[in-house]
Design an enzyme around this catalytic site. Structure first.
Site, PDB file in Angstrom:
ATOM      1  CB  ILE A  96     104.914  -7.469   0.810  1.00 53.84           C
ATOM      2  CG1 ILE A  96     104.384  -8.248  -0.383  1.00 53.84           C
ATOM      3  CG2 ILE A  96     106.425  -7.520   0.879  1.00 53.84           C
ATOM      4  CD1 ILE A  96     104.417  -7.481  -1.657  1.00 53.84           C
ATOM      5  CB  CYS A  97     106.397  -7.837   6.379  1.00 50.67           C
ATOM      6  SG  CYS A  97     106.711  -6.974   7.911  1.00 50.67           S
TER       7      CYS A  97
END
Length: 115
Positions: free
Chosen positions: A29-30
């Protein structure tokens, strides 16, 4: 959680494949809040989870893992949401309804009382 938590951010990973500009095909996840330069030892896990949920519900195309999906989200949102819905159908796990959960809880309670 890393051994030196809270001085290093936790590592989040999405197990279910999701069509989302901020999540890559490996489930990473960014989230800027989890980047070392933005992490603060005083950050609370409930805040991290709230940011995660907000990001999943409202993609951040300016901070993507997938530029292609991000561009689609911005330029052709109808196609993006069709693809996202198709991925939900294809990759998501079955979740019981509230009524089914209530029946399971009732059976569990009954079984524990009979022990």
């Amino acid at each position: 959680f890393p051994k030196d938590y809270p001085f290093r951010p936790p590592i989040l990973h999405i197990n279910t494949k999701i069509y989302h500009p901020n999540i890559n095909n490996r489930g990473q996840i960014c989230l800027p809040i989890l980047e070392a330069e933005h992490w603060k030892p005083t950050s609370r896990i409930d805040t991290v989870l709230q940011v995660l949920i907000a990001t999943i519900n409202d993609p951040q195309p300016e901070n993507p893992y997938s530029i292609e999906i991000s561009n689609q989200f911005v330029n052709d949102p109808k196609k993006f949401y069709r693809m996202a819905d198709a991925w939900v159908t294809r990759y998501s796990d079955y979740r019981p309804t509230e009524a089914e959960l209530a029946k399971i809880a009732k059976r569990r309670k009954k079984a524990l009382m009979n022990k």
